[in-house]
Design an enzyme around this catalytic site. Structure first.
Site, PDB file in Angstrom:
ATOM      1  N   SER A  85     -18.094 -17.476  -9.108  1.00  0.00           N
ATOM      2  CA  SER A  85     -16.914 -18.099  -9.727  1.00  0.00           C
ATOM      3  C   SER A  85     -17.014 -19.599  -9.507  1.00  0.00           C
ATOM      4  O   SER A  85     -17.707 -20.063  -8.582  1.00  0.00           O
ATOM      5  CB  SER A  85     -15.656 -17.575  -9.033  1.00  0.00           C
ATOM      6  OG  SER A  85     -14.531 -18.363  -9.366  1.00  0.00           O
ATOM      7  N   TYR A 102     -10.693 -15.505  -1.613  1.00  0.00           N
ATOM      8  CA  TYR A 102     -11.480 -15.400  -2.850  1.00  0.00           C
ATOM      9  C   TYR A 102     -12.615 -16.428  -2.844  1.00  0.00           C
ATOM     10  O   TYR A 102     -13.772 -16.091  -3.122  1.00  0.00           O
ATOM     11  CB  TYR A 102     -10.550 -15.603  -4.054  1.00  0.00           C
ATOM     12  CG  TYR A 102     -11.201 -15.344  -5.390  1.00  0.00           C
ATOM     13  CD1 TYR A 102     -11.424 -14.046  -5.835  1.00  0.00           C
ATOM     14  CD2 TYR A 102     -11.585 -16.401  -6.217  1.00  0.00           C
ATOM     15  CE1 TYR A 102     -12.014 -13.805  -7.061  1.00  0.00           C
ATOM     16  CE2 TYR A 102     -12.169 -16.171  -7.453  1.00  0.00           C
ATOM     17  CZ  TYR A 102     -12.384 -14.867  -7.872  1.00  0.00           C
ATOM     18  OH  TYR A 102     -12.979 -14.639  -9.097  1.00  0.00           O
TER      19      TYR A 102
END
Ligand SMILES: NC(=O)c1ccc[n+]([C@@H]2O[C@H](COP(=O)([O-])OP(=O)(O)OC[C@H]3O[C@@H](n4cnc5c(N)ncnc54)[C@H](O)[C@@H]3O)[C@@H](O)[C@H]2O)c1
Length: 287
Positions: A156, A169
């Protein structure tokens, strides 16, 4: 890009029941690959296979929890037995846990590390072993850098940029990026490619499926709705991410930021990390 690009190839995609996973499975199917669609939600994976078949591809759906080491061993063995060693593996399944580190409990950490990091570790090591065995048994190895196969790990833009909003995350995605870089170095001699794909915000189910720590149920629901609205407004379709994944496999790319914010964050992480540290203090739009 040629629609026959992956004719005869076998592609495994985890988290293929929705979002990037489904879009990637279909992009590969459209270009001739047979697709193994794996998801914790079997019905969703089956729907992806129905769509792949409507494009003329061969497909099969499997239920697997990527965080479960034994289940992943069984899954990798089943793919080999039922089909063969895959040519492309996309370790895509992932979840979001959002909110401050001080509110993120051990259970939250275990859940997100299990799916986002262990899932990628299991998928990478189990299928890389199969690919290495296969390529090393060949008498001659053509010079193409990913002749032996290609592994794509979905990281990501969060891998480049710290933020107070997504500590768990970001941690998992930075680890996936580093894992992919290390694996790429290890597998290069076997003619196996590895790519870390690093998308920015895109319109998928991730916000709806996320956990928002430190909030009661009503607060979670509000945050979920807000995050979903944010992704809807950003309006970046998963199909565009899938196209970048196809391109990354063809070109054997190492790290692929996808969309504007991912490119900006990637560039800032290299040339102005202190700017990123300042931005990290501002709550991110997803929160
Ligand atoms: N959407 C974004 O803005 C964005 C941005 C950057 C990176 N990502 C990453 O992209 C990947 C795909 O996410 P998405 O946005 O398509 O989300 P999504 O929620 O739409 O899809 C995720 C899929 O993974 C499956 N899944 C969840 N846990 C699983 C498990 N334990 N085992 C197997 N399958 C499981 C879900 O059932 C779902 O089908 C994730 O790794 C995510 O972190 C998403």
């Amino acid at each position: 890009m040629s629609l026959a690009l992956f004719d005869g190839a076998l592609a495994v995609v985890t988290g293929a029941g929705g979002g990037f996973g489904r879009a990637t499975a279909l992009a590969l199917a459209e270009r001739g690959a047979a697709v193994v669609a794996a998801d914790i939600d079997l019905a969703a994976a089956e729907r992806t296979v129905v769509l792949a078949k409507s494009l003329g591809a061969v497909g099969a759906a499997y239920r697997v929890d990527v965080a479960d080491a034994d289940a992943m061993e069984e899954f990798a063995a089943a793919v080999r037995a039922d089909h063969r060693v895959p040519d492309i593996v996309v370790n895509n399944a992932g979840i979001a846990v959002l909110g401050p580190l001080l509110d993120t409990g051990v259970d939250d950490w275990e859940r997100i590390l299990g799916v986002n990091l262990w899932g990628v570790i299991h998928g990478s090591r189990l299928f890389a072993k199969q690919m290495v065995e296969r390529v090393e048994a060949l008498p001659n190895k053509p010079d193409k850098p990913n002749y032996g196969g290609h592994i794509v790990n979905i990281a990501s833009a969060a891998a480049f940029a710290p933020t107070r909003t997504l500590p768990a995350y970001c941690t998992t995605k930075a680890a996936v990026l580093m894992l992919s870089e290390c694996l790429r170095a290890e597998l290069a001699g076997h003619r196996i490619g590895v790519t870390a794909v690093c998308p920015g915000f895109a319109k998928t189910g991730i916000a709806r499926n996320g956990t928002y720590v430190g909030l009661d149920e009503a607060g979670q629901e509000r945050q979920r709705a807000r995050a979903e609205r944010g992704l809807r407004l950003r309006n970046y379709p998963p199909e565009k991410v899938a196209e970048r994944i196809v391109h990354a496999i063809v070109k054997n790319k190492a790290v692929v930021p996808v969309n504007t914010e991912a490119h900006v964050l990637h560039a800032l992480s290299r040339v102005a990390p202190s700017a990123l540290r300042a931005i990290a203090r501002i709550p991110a739009p997803l929160g």
